[in-house]
Scaffold this active site. Structure first.
Site, PDB file in Angstrom:
ATOM      1  N   ARG A  35      11.429   0.101   2.850  1.00 23.86           N
ATOM      2  CA  ARG A  35      12.732  -0.446   3.207  1.00 23.86           C
ATOM      3  C   ARG A  35      13.241  -0.709   1.741  1.00 23.86           C
ATOM      4  O   ARG A  35      14.516  -0.140   1.650  1.00 23.86           O
ATOM      5  CB  ARG A  35      12.594  -1.699   3.708  1.00 23.86           C
ATOM      6  CG  ARG A  35      12.047  -1.608   5.040  1.00 23.86           C
ATOM      7  CD  ARG A  35      11.567  -3.174   5.803  1.00 23.86           C
ATOM      8  NE  ARG A  35      10.637  -3.576   4.968  1.00 23.86           N
ATOM      9  CZ  ARG A  35      10.131  -4.819   5.088  1.00 23.86           C
ATOM     10  NH1 ARG A  35      10.671  -5.579   5.950  1.00 23.86           N
ATOM     11  NH2 ARG A  35       9.055  -5.109   4.372  1.00 23.86           N
ATOM     12  N   ASN A  88       1.119   3.879   7.444  1.00 20.58           N
ATOM     13  CA  ASN A  88       0.489   2.629   6.379  1.00 20.58           C
ATOM     14  C   ASN A  88       1.336   1.426   6.304  1.00 20.58           C
ATOM     15  O   ASN A  88       0.760   0.380   5.991  1.00 20.58           O
ATOM     16  CB  ASN A  88       0.386   3.575   4.816  1.00 20.58           C
ATOM     17  CG  ASN A  88       0.258   2.500   3.683  1.00 20.58           C
ATOM     18  OD1 ASN A  88      -0.762   1.804   3.578  1.00 20.58           O
ATOM     19  ND2 ASN A  88       1.287   2.101   2.989  1.00 20.58           N
ATOM     20  N   TYR A 154      -2.545 -11.163  12.634  1.00 24.08           N
ATOM     21  CA  TYR A 154      -2.833  -9.805  11.911  1.00 24.08           C
ATOM     22  C   TYR A 154      -3.992  -8.974  12.335  1.00 24.08           C
ATOM     23  O   TYR A 154      -3.792  -7.804  12.512  1.00 24.08           O
ATOM     24  CB  TYR A 154      -2.979 -10.344  10.351  1.00 24.08           C
ATOM     25  CG  TYR A 154      -3.288  -9.078   9.466  1.00 24.08           C
ATOM     26  CD1 TYR A 154      -2.374  -8.148   9.115  1.00 24.08           C
ATOM     27  CD2 TYR A 154      -4.486  -8.844   9.085  1.00 24.08           C
ATOM     28  CE1 TYR A 154      -2.439  -6.916   8.551  1.00 24.08           C
ATOM     29  CE2 TYR A 154      -4.722  -7.765   8.089  1.00 24.08           C
ATOM     30  CZ  TYR A 154      -3.822  -6.746   8.023  1.00 24.08           C
ATOM     31  OH  TYR A 154      -3.970  -5.640   6.958  1.00 24.08           O
ATOM     32  N   LYS A 158      -4.417  -5.180  13.752  1.00 21.81           N
ATOM     33  CA  LYS A 158      -5.116  -4.078  13.314  1.00 21.81           C
ATOM     34  C   LYS A 158      -6.103  -3.726  14.425  1.00 21.81           C
ATOM     35  O   LYS A 158      -6.364  -2.554  14.547  1.00 21.81           O
ATOM     36  CB  LYS A 158      -6.004  -4.558  12.127  1.00 21.81           C
ATOM     37  CG  LYS A 158      -4.939  -4.735  10.966  1.00 21.81           C
ATOM     38  CD  LYS A 158      -4.055  -3.421  10.813  1.00 21.81           C
ATOM     39  CE  LYS A 158      -3.228  -3.519   9.455  1.00 21.81           C
ATOM     40  NZ  LYS A 158      -2.434  -2.151   9.081  1.00 21.81           N
ATOM     41  N   PRO A 184      -9.701  -0.602   5.596  1.00 19.05           N
ATOM     42  CA  PRO A 184      -9.861  -0.986   4.321  1.00 19.05           C
ATOM     43  C   PRO A 184     -10.524  -2.331   4.354  1.00 19.05           C
ATOM     44  O   PRO A 184     -10.041  -3.156   5.304  1.00 19.05           O
ATOM     45  CB  PRO A 184      -8.898  -0.849   3.138  1.00 19.05           C
ATOM     46  CG  PRO A 184      -7.862  -0.065   4.081  1.00 19.05           C
ATOM     47  CD  PRO A 184      -8.167  -0.195   5.295  1.00 19.05           C
ATOM     48  N   VAL A 187      -8.335  -4.967  -0.757  1.00 14.65           N
ATOM     49  CA  VAL A 187      -7.910  -3.989  -1.766  1.00 14.65           C
ATOM     50  C   VAL A 187      -6.494  -5.033  -2.595  1.00 14.65           C
ATOM     51  O   VAL A 187      -5.615  -5.446  -1.941  1.00 14.65           O
ATOM     52  CB  VAL A 187      -6.970  -2.858  -1.022  1.00 14.65           C
ATOM     53  CG1 VAL A 187      -6.645  -1.892  -2.071  1.00 14.65           C
ATOM     54  CG2 VAL A 187      -7.726  -2.127   0.127  1.00 14.65           C
ATOM     55  N   THR A 189      -3.310  -5.274  -3.881  1.00 14.90           N
ATOM     56  CA  THR A 189      -2.142  -4.705  -3.708  1.00 14.90           C
ATOM     57  C   THR A 189      -1.029  -5.799  -3.694  1.00 14.90           C
ATOM     58  O   THR A 189      -1.495  -7.023  -4.058  1.00 14.90           O
ATOM     59  CB  THR A 189      -1.934  -3.826  -2.617  1.00 14.90           C
ATOM     60  OG1 THR A 189      -2.010  -4.820  -1.263  1.00 14.90           O
ATOM     61  CG2 THR A 189      -3.136  -2.565  -2.568  1.00 14.90           C
TER      62      THR A 189
HETATM   63  P1  NDP Z   1       1.796  -3.608   0.115  1.00 16.22           P
HETATM   64  O1  NDP Z   1       2.444  -4.724   0.217  1.00 16.22           O
HETATM   65  O2  NDP Z   1       1.512  -3.293  -1.474  1.00 16.22           O
HETATM   66  O3  NDP Z   1       2.630  -2.327   0.664  1.00 16.22           O
HETATM   67  C1  NDP Z   1       3.034  -2.200   2.144  1.00 16.22           C
HETATM   68  C2  NDP Z   1       4.103  -1.339   2.107  1.00 16.22           C
HETATM   69  O4  NDP Z   1       4.798  -1.379   3.105  1.00 16.22           O
HETATM   70  C3  NDP Z   1       5.343  -1.556   1.012  1.00 16.22           C
HETATM   71  O5  NDP Z   1       5.570  -0.537   0.487  1.00 16.22           O
HETATM   72  C4  NDP Z   1       6.330  -2.035   1.967  1.00 16.22           C
HETATM   73  O6  NDP Z   1       7.734  -1.917   1.367  1.00 16.22           O
HETATM   74  C5  NDP Z   1       6.214  -1.232   3.155  1.00 16.22           C
HETATM   75  N1  NDP Z   1       6.597  -1.967   4.427  1.00 16.22           N
HETATM   76  C6  NDP Z   1       6.402  -3.101   4.934  1.00 16.22           C
HETATM   77  N2  NDP Z   1       7.050  -3.303   5.957  1.00 16.22           N
HETATM   78  C7  NDP Z   1       7.731  -2.125   6.223  1.00 16.22           C
HETATM   79  C8  NDP Z   1       8.872  -2.017   7.284  1.00 16.22           C
HETATM   80  N3  NDP Z   1       9.153  -2.658   8.309  1.00 16.22           N
HETATM   81  N4  NDP Z   1       9.154  -0.706   7.189  1.00 16.22           N
HETATM   82  C9  NDP Z   1       8.739   0.354   6.203  1.00 16.22           C
HETATM   83  N5  NDP Z   1       7.995  -0.168   5.379  1.00 16.22           N
HETATM   84  C10 NDP Z   1       7.415  -1.376   5.290  1.00 16.22           C
HETATM   85  O7  NDP Z   1       0.052  -3.639   0.960  1.00 16.22           O
HETATM   86  P2  NDP Z   1      -0.692  -2.643   0.997  1.00 16.22           P
HETATM   87  O8  NDP Z   1      -0.469  -1.355   0.229  1.00 16.22           O
HETATM   88  O9  NDP Z   1      -2.124  -3.207   0.883  1.00 16.22           O
HETATM   89  O10 NDP Z   1      -0.504  -2.196   2.668  1.00 16.22           O
HETATM   90  C11 NDP Z   1      -0.640  -1.100   3.141  1.00 16.22           C
HETATM   91  C12 NDP Z   1      -1.333  -1.160   4.391  1.00 16.22           C
HETATM   92  O11 NDP Z   1      -2.649  -1.373   4.376  1.00 16.22           O
HETATM   93  C13 NDP Z   1      -0.944  -2.205   5.327  1.00 16.22           C
HETATM   94  O12 NDP Z   1      -1.048  -1.656   6.983  1.00 16.22           O
HETATM   95  C14 NDP Z   1      -1.964  -3.211   5.334  1.00 16.22           C
HETATM   96  O13 NDP Z   1      -1.949  -3.999   6.548  1.00 16.22           O
HETATM   97  C15 NDP Z   1      -3.277  -2.568   5.119  1.00 16.22           C
HETATM   98  N6  NDP Z   1      -4.281  -3.159   4.595  1.00 16.22           N
HETATM   99  C16 NDP Z   1      -4.371  -3.638   3.398  1.00 16.22           C
HETATM  100  C17 NDP Z   1      -5.411  -4.317   2.699  1.00 16.22           C
HETATM  101  C18 NDP Z   1      -5.450  -4.941   1.599  1.00 16.22           C
HETATM  102  O14 NDP Z   1      -6.379  -5.843   1.073  1.00 16.22           O
HETATM  103  N7  NDP Z   1      -4.366  -4.847   0.737  1.00 16.22           N
HETATM  104  C19 NDP Z   1      -6.655  -4.109   3.754  1.00 16.22           C
HETATM  105  C20 NDP Z   1      -6.577  -3.549   4.663  1.00 16.22           C
HETATM  106  C21 NDP Z   1      -5.591  -2.708   5.256  1.00 16.22           C
HETATM  107  P3  NDP Z   1       9.155  -2.348   1.588  1.00 16.22           P
HETATM  108  O15 NDP Z   1       8.707  -3.849   1.625  1.00 16.22           O
HETATM  109  O16 NDP Z   1      10.013  -2.016   0.622  1.00 16.22           O
HETATM  110  O17 NDP Z   1       9.368  -1.869   3.115  1.00 16.22           O
HETATM  111  C1  8X3 Z   2      -6.322  -6.803   4.678  1.00 16.39           C
HETATM  112  C2  8X3 Z   2      -7.739  -7.029   4.544  1.00 16.39           C
HETATM  113  O1  8X3 Z   2      -9.559  -9.137   5.140  1.00 16.39           O
HETATM  114  O2  8X3 Z   2      -7.215  -9.972   4.158  1.00 16.39           O
HETATM  115  O3  8X3 Z   2      -6.435  -6.035   5.930  1.00 16.39           O
HETATM  116  O4  8X3 Z   2      -7.405  -9.015   6.584  1.00 16.39           O
HETATM  117  S1  8X3 Z   2      -8.063  -8.752   5.164  1.00 16.39           S
END
Ligand code: NDP
Ligand code: 8X3
Length: 254
Positions: A35, A88, A154, A158, A184, A187, A189
Site C-alpha cells: 500500500r 505474502n 492472528y 494463519k 516461518p 523473523v 522485520t
Molecule cells: P512486514 O510488516 O515487514 O511486511 C508486511 C508487508 O505487507 C509490508 O510490505 C506491508 O506494506 C504489506 N501489507 C500489509 N497489509 C497490506 C495490505 N492490506 N495490502 C497490501 N500490502 C499489505 O512483515 P513481514 O515481512 O514479517 O510479513 C510478511 C508475511 O510474513 C506476513 O504474512 C506475516 O504474517 C508473515 N510472517 C511473518 C513472520 C515474522 O516473524 N516476521 C513469521 C511468520 C509469518 P504496506 O503497509 O505498505 O501495505
Molecule cells: C509471526 C510469528 O510467532 O509471532 O507469524 O506469530 S509469531
C-alpha cells in the site's frame, strides 16, 4: 526461472522485499505490491539498481477486491502471464486476549491475511490454468499450527492460510500448477512494529537475546520451492530459528 514473472504482495518491506531481491538476483521479472507507495518505490529502485531487474510496482490494498481486479486488469499484456504468485501481504495487530482486544484491528487482520490471500488466488489462478503453468506460494506461519497467548486471531488467520493452501492443492491436483505454504517462525522485520502499533521498545524485545531469522532466510526457502523441477511440489515448509522449538519455546541463552 530466468524471465519468469513473479507477483509478490506485501513487497514494501520484510519478507516480501527480500523475496523481490532473491527472485531479481535470478533474472526474474517482478510485479511488486504494497500500500505504501514510497516504500514500494524504494524496493523497486533497489531491485533495479542491484540486479537491473524489470519491475512493475502495483500498489493496492489486498483487502479491496475491486482494487485487485482493477490492478490486474490494468497490467500491460507483457506482464499478464504471472508464473509465481507469492501471497505474502499480512500482519498481526495487538497481542490481546480474545475477550479484550480490538474488533477493528482483528477485522483488518482477518481481511488482509485470509480474504486478501483468497481474493488474489481467485483472481490470478484462472490465468495460470489457461497457460497450463503456475505456482502459488502462500506465506503462512508457525502461528497457524497452534494458538499462543494473545495470538488467537492472528493464529486463526494463519491456520486459515494453511487450509486455503491445502484446499487449493487438492483443487489443482489434476493440473500442472503447484501450491506451497511457507511457515516461518520468528523473523526480524517490521512485523512486531506493526503488531505493537509502532511501540519500538516492545517490538525490539521480541527479538532480544537470540538470533531470529532474517527476511532473506525466508526468501531463500521461497526461492527454493519455486525453483525446484516442475514435478516437485514443496507442499509445506516450517522454518524456525535454531533456538526456537515452538511458538512459545524460544531459548534466549545463545
Ligand atoms: P512486514 O510488516 O515487514 O511486511 C508486511 C508487508 O505487507 C509490508 O510490505 C506491508 O506494506 C504489506 N501489507 C500489509 N497489509 C497490506 C495490505 N492490506 N495490502 C497490501 N500490502 C499489505 O512483515 P513481514 O515481512 O514479517 O510479513 C510478511 C508475511 O510474513 C506476513 O504474512 C506475516 O504474517 C508473515 N510472517 C511473518 C513472520 C515474522 O516473524 N516476521 C513469521 C511468520 C509469518 P504496506 O503497509 O505498505 O501495505
Ligand atoms: C509471526 C510469528 O510467532 O509471532 O507469524 O506469530 S509469531
Amino acid at each position: 526461472m530466468k524471465d519468469k514473472t513473479i507477483f509478490i504482495t506485501g513487497a514494501g518491506s520484510g519478507i516480501g522485499a527480500a523475496c523481490a531481491m532473491r527472485f531479481a538476483s535470478e533474472g526474474c521479472r517482478l510485479i511488486l505490491n504494497a500500500r505504501n507507495t514510497d516504500r514500494l518505490g524504494q524496493v523497486c529502485s533497489e531491485v533495479r539498481k542491484n540486479y537491473g531487474a524489470d519491475v512493475l510496482p502495483l500498489p493496492f490494498d489486498v483487502r479491496d477486491r475491486k482494487a485487485i481486479e482493477e490492478a490486474l486488469a490494468s497490467l500491460p499484456d507483457e506482464w499478464k502471464a504471472i508464473d509465481v504468485l507469492v501471497n505474502n501481504a499480512g500482519l498481526a495487530l495487538g497481542l490481546d486476549k480474545e475477550f479484550e482486544g480490538s474488533l477493528d484491528d482483528w477485522e483488518t487482520v482477518i481481511d488482509t491475511n485470509i480474504k486478501g490471500t483468497l481474493a488474489m488466488t481467485r483472481l490470478v489462478v484462472p490465468g495460470m490454468l489457461e497457460r497450463g503453468r503456475g505456482h502459488i506460494i502462500n506465506i503462512g506461519s508457525i502461528a497457524g499450527d497452534g494458538a499462543y497467548p494473545g495470538g488467537s486471531v492472528y493464529c486463526a488467520t494463519k491456520a486459515a492460510v494453511k487450509a486455503l493452501t491445502d484446499g487449493l492443492r487438492i483443487d489443482l491436483v489434476d493440473t500442472p500448477l503447484r501450491v506451497t505454504n511457507i511457515k516461518p517462525g520468528q523473523v526480524e522485520t517490521n512485523f512486531s512494529m506493526v503488531r505493537f502499533h509502532g511501540d519500538k521498545d516492545r517490538a525490539d524485545k521480541v527479538y532480544e537475546g537470540y538470533k531470529p531469522l532474517e527476511a532473506a532466510d525466508i526468501a531463500e526457502t521461497v526461492w527454493f520451492a519455486a525453483s525446484m523441477p516442475e514435478h516437485v511440489q514443496i507442499a509445506e515448509m516450517l522454518v524456525l530459528p535454531t533456538c526456537q522449538a515452538t511458538s512459545g519455546i524460544i531459548s534466549r541463552k545463545i
